[in-house]
Write a protein that holds these residues in place. Structure first.
Motif, PDB file in Angstrom:
ATOM      1  N   SER A  35       5.357   3.862   0.956  1.00  0.00           N
ATOM      2  CA  SER A  35       4.685   3.284  -0.209  1.00  0.00           C
ATOM      3  C   SER A  35       5.660   2.505  -1.069  1.00  0.00           C
ATOM      4  N   ALA A  49       1.170   0.171  -3.428  1.00  0.00           N
ATOM      5  CA  ALA A  49       0.559   0.061  -2.109  1.00  0.00           C
ATOM      6  C   ALA A  49       1.127   1.134  -1.190  1.00  0.00           C
ATOM      7  N   THR A  50       0.306   1.541  -0.218  1.00  0.00           N
ATOM      8  CA  THR A  50       0.690   2.552   0.772  1.00  0.00           C
ATOM      9  C   THR A  50       0.291   2.090   2.150  1.00  0.00           C
ATOM     10  N   THR A  52       0.121   3.848   6.167  1.00  0.00           N
ATOM     11  CA  THR A  52       0.342   5.024   7.009  1.00  0.00           C
ATOM     12  C   THR A  52       1.123   4.637   8.270  1.00  0.00           C
ATOM     13  N   THR A  57      -3.817   0.758   5.207  1.00  0.00           N
ATOM     14  CA  THR A  57      -3.233   0.366   3.932  1.00  0.00           C
ATOM     15  C   THR A  57      -4.157   0.668   2.762  1.00  0.00           C
ATOM     16  N   ASN A  58      -3.541   0.786   1.592  1.00  0.00           N
ATOM     17  CA  ASN A  58      -4.286   0.996   0.359  1.00  0.00           C
ATOM     18  C   ASN A  58      -3.512   0.320  -0.761  1.00  0.00           C
ATOM     19  N   TYR A  59      -4.250  -0.320  -1.688  1.00  0.00           N
ATOM     20  CA  TYR A  59      -3.607  -1.087  -2.749  1.00  0.00           C
ATOM     21  C   TYR A  59      -4.150  -0.703  -4.114  1.00  0.00           C
ATOM     22  N   LYS A  64      -4.409  -6.101  -5.427  1.00  0.00           N
ATOM     23  CA  LYS A  64      -5.226  -6.346  -4.239  1.00  0.00           C
ATOM     24  C   LYS A  64      -5.515  -7.838  -4.116  1.00  0.00           C
TER      25      LYS A  64
END
Length: 120
Positions: A35, A49-50, A52, A57-59, A64
């Motif tokens: 992250s 942001a992350t 795996t 992904t995640n923001y 974003k």
């Protein structure tokens, strides 16, 4: 010991781009999620942001569509491509990783941070 070393910060004008890199080194079994966090002066550290190990992904809502996180597993490296930068993106950016070390302990590792300044 597992270490994370960030690079790529600097001064950029509003609307410009920067690419941050974070490389993990040391002895470990695997790296799970990686992250980017940031901390602006006088504010709490926040997740940016992350990604795996499988590439999901995640923001944060504020980045974003402007920032893209990616990773090169073979290089134990995570990247943050930052486009359309705004003055409010100014902060120290920290790399974070969840690591399974060689004794099979789960560790949370932080980098020392790299400063991003968005200003004209």
């Amino acid at each position: 010991q597992v270490q994370l070393v960030e690079s790529g910060g600097g001064l950029v004008q509003p609307g410009g781009s920067l690419r941050l890199s974070c490389a993990a080194s040391g002895s470990f079994f695997s790296i799970n999620a990686m992250s980017w966090y940031r901390q602006a002066p006088g504010r709490e550290r926040e997740l940016v942001a992350t990604i795996t190990s499988g590439g999901l992904t995640n923001y944060a809502g504020s980045v974003k569509g402007r920032f893209t996180i990616s990773r090169a597993n073979a290089k134990n490296t995570v990247y943050l491509q930052m486009n359309s930068l705004k003055p409010e993106d100014t902060a120290v950016y920290y790399c974070h990783a969840r690591v399974l070390d060689i004794t099979l302990m789960n560790l949370e590792i932080w980098g020392r941070g790299t400063l991003v300044t968005v200003s004209s």
